[in-house]
Design an enzyme around this catalytic site. Structure first.
Site, PDB file in Angstrom:
ATOM      1  N   ASN A 185       0.812  -1.215   0.000  1.00  0.00           N
ATOM      2  CA  ASN A 185       0.000   0.000   0.000  1.00  0.00           C
ATOM      3  C   ASN A 185       0.849   1.271   0.000  1.00  0.00           C
ATOM      4  O   ASN A 185       1.645   1.501   0.906  1.00  0.00           O
ATOM      5  CB  ASN A 185      -0.910  -0.035   1.242  1.00  0.00           C
ATOM      6  CG  ASN A 185      -2.078   0.912   1.114  1.00  0.00           C
ATOM      7  OD1 ASN A 185      -2.175   1.687   0.158  1.00  0.00           O
ATOM      8  ND2 ASN A 185      -2.982   0.850   2.089  1.00  0.00           N
ATOM      9  N   HIS A 191     -14.172  -4.473  11.256  1.00  0.00           N
ATOM     10  CA  HIS A 191     -13.812  -3.132  11.735  1.00  0.00           C
ATOM     11  C   HIS A 191     -15.060  -2.295  11.958  1.00  0.00           C
ATOM     12  O   HIS A 191     -15.724  -1.918  10.986  1.00  0.00           O
ATOM     13  CB  HIS A 191     -13.007  -2.397  10.672  1.00  0.00           C
ATOM     14  CG  HIS A 191     -11.591  -2.833  10.567  1.00  0.00           C
ATOM     15  ND1 HIS A 191     -10.620  -2.016  10.067  1.00  0.00           N
ATOM     16  CD2 HIS A 191     -10.972  -3.987  10.899  1.00  0.00           C
ATOM     17  CE1 HIS A 191      -9.461  -2.657  10.085  1.00  0.00           C
ATOM     18  NE2 HIS A 191      -9.653  -3.868  10.576  1.00  0.00           N
ATOM     19  N   ARG A 244     -13.381  -5.208  15.979  1.00  0.00           N
ATOM     20  CA  ARG A 244     -12.416  -4.169  16.338  1.00  0.00           C
ATOM     21  C   ARG A 244     -13.168  -2.845  16.401  1.00  0.00           C
ATOM     22  O   ARG A 244     -13.908  -2.509  15.477  1.00  0.00           O
ATOM     23  CB  ARG A 244     -11.321  -4.102  15.278  1.00  0.00           C
ATOM     24  CG  ARG A 244     -10.247  -3.089  15.588  1.00  0.00           C
ATOM     25  CD  ARG A 244      -9.288  -2.911  14.412  1.00  0.00           C
ATOM     26  NE  ARG A 244      -9.609  -1.726  13.668  1.00  0.00           N
ATOM     27  CZ  ARG A 244      -8.731  -1.052  12.900  1.00  0.00           C
ATOM     28  NH1 ARG A 244      -7.485  -1.476  12.784  1.00  0.00           N
ATOM     29  NH2 ARG A 244      -9.091   0.014  12.254  1.00  0.00           N
ATOM     30  N   ASP A 278      -7.012  -1.188  18.026  1.00  0.00           N
ATOM     31  CA  ASP A 278      -5.719  -0.995  17.359  1.00  0.00           C
ATOM     32  C   ASP A 278      -5.117   0.348  17.800  1.00  0.00           C
ATOM     33  O   ASP A 278      -5.701   1.404  17.537  1.00  0.00           O
ATOM     34  CB  ASP A 278      -5.958  -1.003  15.837  1.00  0.00           C
ATOM     35  CG  ASP A 278      -4.669  -1.099  15.030  1.00  0.00           C
ATOM     36  OD1 ASP A 278      -3.588  -0.857  15.607  1.00  0.00           O
ATOM     37  OD2 ASP A 278      -4.753  -1.404  13.819  1.00  0.00           O
ATOM     38  N   HIS A 292      -2.298   1.377  16.670  1.00  0.00           N
ATOM     39  CA  HIS A 292      -1.614   1.834  15.458  1.00  0.00           C
ATOM     40  C   HIS A 292      -0.299   2.571  15.737  1.00  0.00           C
ATOM     41  O   HIS A 292      -0.048   3.660  15.196  1.00  0.00           O
ATOM     42  CB  HIS A 292      -2.556   2.683  14.597  1.00  0.00           C
ATOM     43  CG  HIS A 292      -2.457   2.356  13.132  1.00  0.00           C
ATOM     44  ND1 HIS A 292      -1.871   3.196  12.228  1.00  0.00           N
ATOM     45  CD2 HIS A 292      -2.847   1.267  12.436  1.00  0.00           C
ATOM     46  CE1 HIS A 292      -1.916   2.642  11.023  1.00  0.00           C
ATOM     47  NE2 HIS A 292      -2.494   1.474  11.125  1.00  0.00           N
ATOM     48  N   HIS A 344      -3.023 -10.262   9.535  1.00  0.00           N
ATOM     49  CA  HIS A 344      -3.477  -8.992   8.971  1.00  0.00           C
ATOM     50  C   HIS A 344      -4.399  -9.287   7.791  1.00  0.00           C
ATOM     51  O   HIS A 344      -4.102 -10.145   6.971  1.00  0.00           O
ATOM     52  CB  HIS A 344      -2.224  -8.241   8.501  1.00  0.00           C
ATOM     53  CG  HIS A 344      -2.451  -6.842   8.048  1.00  0.00           C
ATOM     54  ND1 HIS A 344      -1.631  -6.233   7.132  1.00  0.00           N
ATOM     55  CD2 HIS A 344      -3.378  -5.908   8.377  1.00  0.00           C
ATOM     56  CE1 HIS A 344      -2.038  -4.985   6.932  1.00  0.00           C
ATOM     57  NE2 HIS A 344      -3.090  -4.759   7.671  1.00  0.00           N
ATOM     58  N   ASP A 356      -6.141  -3.545   1.937  1.00  0.00           N
ATOM     59  CA  ASP A 356      -4.972  -3.375   1.079  1.00  0.00           C
ATOM     60  C   ASP A 356      -4.233  -4.687   0.832  1.00  0.00           C
ATOM     61  O   ASP A 356      -3.212  -4.713   0.154  1.00  0.00           O
ATOM     62  CB  ASP A 356      -4.036  -2.284   1.614  1.00  0.00           C
ATOM     63  CG  ASP A 356      -3.635  -2.492   3.046  1.00  0.00           C
ATOM     64  OD1 ASP A 356      -4.307  -3.249   3.761  1.00  0.00           O
ATOM     65  OD2 ASP A 356      -2.642  -1.880   3.462  1.00  0.00           O
TER      66      ASP A 356
HETATM   67  C1  GCO Z   1      -5.223  -3.096  10.444  1.00  0.00           C
HETATM   68  C2  GCO Z   1      -4.261  -2.115   9.934  1.00  0.00           C
HETATM   69  C3  GCO Z   1      -4.617  -1.452   8.653  1.00  0.00           C
HETATM   70  C4  GCO Z   1      -3.452  -0.606   8.207  1.00  0.00           C
HETATM   71  C5  GCO Z   1      -3.348  -0.659   6.739  1.00  0.00           C
HETATM   72  C6  GCO Z   1      -2.194   0.174   6.224  1.00  0.00           C
HETATM   73  O1  GCO Z   1      -5.090  -3.453  11.590  1.00  0.00           O
HETATM   74  O2  GCO Z   1      -6.052  -3.524   9.672  1.00  0.00           O
HETATM   75  O3  GCO Z   1      -3.742  -1.308  10.930  1.00  0.00           O
HETATM   76  O4  GCO Z   1      -5.835  -0.781   8.689  1.00  0.00           O
HETATM   77  O5  GCO Z   1      -3.571   0.690   8.657  1.00  0.00           O
HETATM   78  O6  GCO Z   1      -3.225  -1.983   6.343  1.00  0.00           O
HETATM   79  O7  GCO Z   1      -2.104   0.040   4.866  1.00  0.00           O
HETATM   80 MG    MG Z   2      -3.462  -2.690  12.579  1.00  0.00          MG
END
Ligand code: GCO
Ligand code: MG
Length: 402
Positions: free
Chosen positions: A37, A122, A147, A210, A212, A312, A316
């Site tokens: 991404n 999400h 989430r 998350d 992040h 994950h 993306d």
């Molecule tokens: C998640 C991730 C994504 C990322 C993304 C970046 O937990 O799914 O944090 O939302 O931000 O994949 O390209």
């Molecule tokens: Mg994440």
């Protein structure tokens, strides 16, 4: 048996994807995902200019040898571009081998350990009330794990908040958009979200959050401790992990389960975290960490310490990665959970696949290979569109971790 052609397909059905198609002299072909991404074209060049010429004429059945050839042979080991390119080749080769065997990929990996794969979706909203509603919508769709992210008063475009409540796509501009961050405000606000969620929906659902990469280890420890009453499934990326030792401080202060690894490329990114039992879930996935060949090694190391997987699975990562991940998830003994952000309809149409959602689980398909293809004619209708992930700044203008 020989590889006769390998072609890189770039398409943007809703968002950019890079796909590798490997063809053989026996008519069987395999598909791999190489999407990175915001840096897509770097992987395209890496594949077209440096990997594809080395593949032609090789025996596609020698997956391990080709993996080692590309990893050791580059001399410059690791990194997101190299490992995504290797992952794409690896996925395509496993696809070919499973098609030749006439088996779904999970059978080749050792067979199913479970019938269905628990996923989390999400939920997000501009404020707590909207996020609470969004979590309710996921529960109504059958999700067992959700989430939750929310907008935070005083923070411009806080992480994880999309335009609608169900969809979230951060790579939204031709140059990185600028968002804000304020840890004090977040630490004050996030526990209130989970308080409301547990009050509204009780404790039967798994809730995840998350961070992040936004918090320092001490701040992450504080957040983890404040969230303990709400019994999260996990707190993700609570602090950056380049320094794996940083998680020790978090771990010492909270029993909130910790997950990390969506940006990890190899087992070396996770080795100390796993061996020192500093995390509970490892988030490395097929496209990020060198394909199935390497992800298996990470999962095996993690299994020695009762650490479970949590691949994950944001939008993306293409449906090709999702398909491979589901075969991996169906097989891997120490499975934890799978992230599942729904792809746009145009994306699903370009990548025909045989996995399906059912009542909070994804069910892996049964067709030979990993079960995901690419419709090249349709893909050609969606040319590449530059799109970047945002950056984040503190109130005084300092660049922070997005
Ligand atoms: C998640 C991730 C994504 C990322 C993304 C970046 O937990 O799914 O944090 O939302 O931000 O994949 O390209
Ligand atoms: Mg994440």
């Amino acid at each position: 048996m020989k590889i006769t052609r390998a072609k890189v397909i770039v398409t943007c059905p809703g968002r950019n994807f890079v796909t590798l198609k490997i063809e053989t002299d026996q008519g069987v072909y395999g598909i791999g995902d190489a999407t990175l991404n915001g840096r897509e074209l770097a992987v395209v060049s890496y594949l077209e200019d440096h990997v594809v010429p080395c593949l032609i004429g090789r025996d596609p059945r020698r997956i391990e040898d080709i993996w080692q050839y590309l990893y050791r042979g580059a001399y410059w080991r690791r990194g997101p571009v190299t490992m995504r390119a290797i992952a794409a080749v690896d996925m395509a080769l496993w696809d070919i081998k499973a098609k030749m065997a006439g088996m779904p990929l999970y059978d080749l990996l050792g067979g199913k350990s479970r019938d269905r794969v628990m996923v989390y979706g999400h939920a997000n909203g501009r404020d707590i009330a909207e996020t609470v509603d969004a979590v309710g919508q996921y529960i109504d769709m059958g999700y067992k794990a959700i989430r939750a992210q929310t907008g935070i008063p005083g923070i411009k475009d806080a992480y994880g908040v999309g335009r609608g409540t169900l969809f979230y796509e951060p790579a939204d501009a031709a140059l990185p958009s600028e968002t804000g961050w304020d840890t004090r405000k977040a630490l004050n606000h996030i526990p209130k979200l989970f308080d409301k969620l547990r009050e509204t929906y009780g404790f039967d659902y798994h809730l995840l959050h998350d961070g992040h990469h936004r918090y320092t280890p001490q701040e992450a420890a504080n957040l983890g401790r404040m969230l303990e009453p709400y019994q999260l499934f996990w707190l993700e990326d609570c602090t950056p992990a380049e320094n794996q030792e940083a998680f020790r401080l978090v771990r010492q202060h909270t029993v909130t389960p910790l997950a990390v690894g969506e940006i990890f490329n190899t087992i070396w990114d996770a080795k100390d975290l796993i061996e020192n039992q500093l995390i509970d879930y490892i988030r490395a996935t097929v496209v990020g960490a060198g394909g199935l060949t390497h992800l298996r090694r990470i999962a095996d190391l993690a299994s020695l310490y009762q650490i479970r997987t949590g691949c994950h699975g944001a939008t993306d990562l293409s449906p090709v990665t999702m398909g491979c991940a589901l075969h991996f998830d169906s097989w891997v003994p120490n499975f934890g959970i799978q992230e599942y952000m729904r792809h746009a309809e145009e994306t699903d149409a370009v990548f025909p696949h045989d996995y399906r959602f059912d009542d909070g689980y994804l069910i892996c398909g049964e067709s030979p290979g990993h079960g995901v293809d690419i419709d090249e004619a349709l893909a050609a209708k969606y040319p590449y569109k530059p799109a970047y992930l945002p950056v984040a700044r503190l109130n005084d203008g300092t660049i922070w971790n997005w």
